[in-house]
Design a protein around this motif. Sequence first.
Motif, PDB file in Angstrom:
ATOM      1  N   THR A  84       0.916  -1.167   0.110  1.00 40.84           N
ATOM      2  CA  THR A  84       0.001  -0.010  -0.052  1.00 40.84           C
ATOM      3  C   THR A  84       0.980   1.190  -0.073  1.00 40.84           C
ATOM      4  O   THR A  84       1.868   1.322   0.750  1.00 40.84           O
ATOM      5  N   LYS A  85       0.565   2.169  -0.802  1.00 41.52           N
ATOM      6  CA  LYS A  85       1.231   3.551  -0.903  1.00 41.52           C
ATOM      7  C   LYS A  85       2.662   3.209  -1.285  1.00 41.52           C
ATOM      8  O   LYS A  85       3.477   3.912  -0.589  1.00 41.52           O
ATOM      9  N   GLY A  86       3.129   2.290  -2.077  1.00 38.19           N
ATOM     10  CA  GLY A  86       4.401   1.971  -2.496  1.00 38.19           C
ATOM     11  C   GLY A  86       5.269   1.311  -1.269  1.00 38.19           C
ATOM     12  O   GLY A  86       6.363   0.935  -1.530  1.00 38.19           O
ATOM     13  N   LYS A  87       4.521   0.872  -0.257  1.00 41.33           N
ATOM     14  CA  LYS A  87       5.347   0.139   0.767  1.00 41.33           C
ATOM     15  C   LYS A  87       5.066  -1.318   1.129  1.00 41.33           C
ATOM     16  O   LYS A  87       3.660  -1.628   0.831  1.00 41.33           O
ATOM     17  N   HIS A  88       5.824  -2.291   1.499  1.00 38.77           N
ATOM     18  CA  HIS A  88       5.559  -3.455   1.630  1.00 38.77           C
ATOM     19  C   HIS A  88       5.474  -3.832   3.143  1.00 38.77           C
ATOM     20  O   HIS A  88       6.610  -3.613   3.757  1.00 38.77           O
ATOM     21  N   ILE A  89       4.338  -4.237   3.522  1.00 39.08           N
ATOM     22  CA  ILE A  89       4.340  -4.488   5.156  1.00 39.08           C
ATOM     23  C   ILE A  89       3.945  -6.132   5.186  1.00 39.08           C
ATOM     24  O   ILE A  89       2.954  -6.482   4.466  1.00 39.08           O
ATOM     25  N   LEU A  90       4.989  -6.686   5.997  1.00 38.89           N
ATOM     26  CA  LEU A  90       4.645  -8.345   6.048  1.00 38.89           C
ATOM     27  C   LEU A  90       4.259  -8.492   7.389  1.00 38.89           C
ATOM     28  O   LEU A  90       4.679  -7.965   8.521  1.00 38.89           O
ATOM     29  N   PHE A  91       3.327  -9.445   7.549  1.00 43.29           N
ATOM     30  CA  PHE A  91       2.862  -9.891   9.018  1.00 43.29           C
ATOM     31  C   PHE A  91       3.213 -11.097   9.239  1.00 43.29           C
ATOM     32  O   PHE A  91       3.003 -12.069   8.257  1.00 43.29           O
ATOM     33  N   ASP A  92       3.564 -11.530  10.116  1.00 46.07           N
ATOM     34  CA  ASP A  92       4.109 -12.905  11.143  1.00 46.07           C
ATOM     35  C   ASP A  92       4.555 -13.724  10.170  1.00 46.07           C
ATOM     36  O   ASP A  92       3.970 -14.843  10.053  1.00 46.07           O
ATOM     37  N   PRO A  93       5.830 -13.440   9.626  1.00 42.09           N
ATOM     38  CA  PRO A  93       6.484 -14.658   8.709  1.00 42.09           C
ATOM     39  C   PRO A  93       6.710 -15.953   9.391  1.00 42.09           C
ATOM     40  O   PRO A  93       7.677 -15.924  10.304  1.00 42.09           O
ATOM     41  N   PHE A  94       6.163 -16.755   8.673  1.00 47.61           N
ATOM     42  CA  PHE A  94       6.469 -18.293   9.192  1.00 47.61           C
ATOM     43  C   PHE A  94       6.422 -19.068   7.951  1.00 47.61           C
ATOM     44  O   PHE A  94       5.037 -19.420   7.683  1.00 47.61           O
ATOM     45  N   ILE A  95       7.326 -19.164   7.119  1.00 47.47           N
ATOM     46  CA  ILE A  95       7.232 -19.841   5.721  1.00 47.47           C
ATOM     47  C   ILE A  95       8.113 -21.001   5.852  1.00 47.47           C
ATOM     48  O   ILE A  95       7.426 -22.043   5.313  1.00 47.47           O
ATOM     49  N   ARG A  96       9.266 -21.046   6.064  1.00 47.61           N
ATOM     50  CA  ARG A  96      10.333 -22.185   5.707  1.00 47.61           C
ATOM     51  C   ARG A  96       9.644 -23.332   6.576  1.00 47.61           C
ATOM     52  O   ARG A  96      10.070 -24.454   6.177  1.00 47.61           O
ATOM     53  N   GLY A  97       9.237 -23.016   7.818  1.00 49.05           N
ATOM     54  CA  GLY A  97       8.943 -24.269   8.608  1.00 49.05           C
ATOM     55  C   GLY A  97       7.548 -24.652   8.228  1.00 49.05           C
ATOM     56  O   GLY A  97       6.882 -25.577   8.836  1.00 49.05           O
ATOM     57  N   ASN A  98       6.875 -24.097   7.275  1.00 51.71           N
ATOM     58  CA  ASN A  98       5.515 -24.449   7.051  1.00 51.71           C
ATOM     59  C   ASN A  98       5.335 -25.301   5.821  1.00 51.71           C
ATOM     60  O   ASN A  98       5.724 -24.769   4.446  1.00 51.71           O
ATOM     61  N   GLU A  99       5.230 -26.635   5.808  1.00 47.37           N
ATOM     62  CA  GLU A  99       5.157 -27.564   4.782  1.00 47.37           C
ATOM     63  C   GLU A  99       4.248 -27.335   3.510  1.00 47.37           C
ATOM     64  O   GLU A  99       4.442 -27.231   2.497  1.00 47.37           O
ATOM     65  N   LEU A 100       3.146 -26.489   3.944  1.00 48.82           N
ATOM     66  CA  LEU A 100       2.041 -26.009   2.959  1.00 48.82           C
ATOM     67  C   LEU A 100       2.632 -24.988   2.265  1.00 48.82           C
ATOM     68  O   LEU A 100       2.172 -24.592   1.050  1.00 48.82           O
ATOM     69  N   ALA A 101       3.675 -24.163   2.713  1.00 47.92           N
ATOM     70  CA  ALA A 101       4.177 -22.942   1.981  1.00 47.92           C
ATOM     71  C   ALA A 101       5.662 -23.162   1.248  1.00 47.92           C
ATOM     72  O   ALA A 101       6.415 -22.520   1.026  1.00 47.92           O
ATOM     73  N   ARG A 102       5.761 -24.624   0.987  1.00 46.78           N
ATOM     74  CA  ARG A 102       7.062 -24.947   0.597  1.00 46.78           C
ATOM     75  C   ARG A 102       7.421 -24.113  -0.724  1.00 46.78           C
ATOM     76  O   ARG A 102       8.626 -24.175  -1.270  1.00 46.78           O
ATOM     77  N   HIS A 103       6.484 -23.920  -1.552  1.00 47.56           N
ATOM     78  CA  HIS A 103       6.774 -23.407  -2.879  1.00 47.56           C
ATOM     79  C   HIS A 103       6.897 -21.881  -2.878  1.00 47.56           C
ATOM     80  O   HIS A 103       7.242 -21.199  -3.917  1.00 47.56           O
ATOM     81  N   ILE A 104       6.845 -21.095  -1.872  1.00 46.81           N
ATOM     82  CA  ILE A 104       7.205 -19.866  -1.396  1.00 46.81           C
ATOM     83  C   ILE A 104       8.843 -19.580  -1.501  1.00 46.81           C
ATOM     84  O   ILE A 104       9.216 -20.239  -0.255  1.00 46.81           O
ATOM     85  N   ASP A 105       9.303 -18.933  -2.083  1.00 48.84           N
ATOM     86  CA  ASP A 105      10.669 -18.578  -1.826  1.00 48.84           C
ATOM     87  C   ASP A 105      10.943 -17.260  -1.104  1.00 48.84           C
ATOM     88  O   ASP A 105      10.489 -16.209  -1.440  1.00 48.84           O
ATOM     89  N   ILE A 106      11.520 -17.495   0.223  1.00 51.69           N
ATOM     90  CA  ILE A 106      11.301 -16.211   1.125  1.00 51.69           C
ATOM     91  C   ILE A 106      12.267 -15.080   0.423  1.00 51.69           C
ATOM     92  O   ILE A 106      12.150 -13.993   0.851  1.00 51.69           O
TER      93      ILE A 106
END
Length: 226
Positions: free
Chosen positions: A15-37
């Motif tokens: 929003t407004k040219g900024k990137h805000i990330l909430f609660d990052p838990f990706i590498r440990g999430n089997e369901l998110a294996r296709h996401i490259d952090i």
Amino acid sequence: MQLTYYGHSCFGLSTKGKHILFDPFIRGNELARHIDIKSIQADYILLSHGHGDHVADAEEIGKRNHATIVSNFESVSWYEAKGLKGHPMNHGGTWQFDFGTVKYVNAVHSSVLPDGTYGGNPGGFVIWNEEGCLYFAGDTALTMDMKLLPLTCPPLTAAILPIGSNFTMHYADAVIACDFIGCHKAIGCHYDTFGYIKIDHDAAKKAFQDSGKALLLLTIGESIAL
Ligand code: NI
Ligand code: MN
């Protein structure tokens, strides 16, 4: 406002040219294996509380992006000691950031940081600017404090609510939460990641529909305009 789902309770908001990330838990999430952090951009990382399923990738993403950690005082101090930038808040407080206003609001849950350090009290966030107003509830039970949001914040465009039960609200309680916060467009989080929180998607959506509300369950990696 553009919202991207990275699994569990992790979302990216542009929003407004900024990137805000909430609660990052990706590498440990089997369901998110296709996401490259490494592909995730973050000017700010908002952390609802210190549990590993909300902060596990915050240090790595934060350092690579020179992001500012926004959370309660205790969690922010822990990240500042690791060399990250931080903006400490506490419950009921608001601050004007360059992308809009953030209010740190109550959540009923627990909090400790990954090494056992006291993590302060858990919270949620309301973020608003002229593009919209988003509530990110964090991990929480249904609580009467949600009734304060319509009294203290602009009307909500959408709300990210936990729906997996066991550790947080069940989706049936999230339907009631929608009435408390005055928002009929919910985006589910904190479901399916672990055995304790697997839900029936159709039953959850029907519970919302039956009371005139909508529940969006985003595919991991999916982006939507709010
Ligand atoms: Ni938690
Ligand atoms: Mn959690």
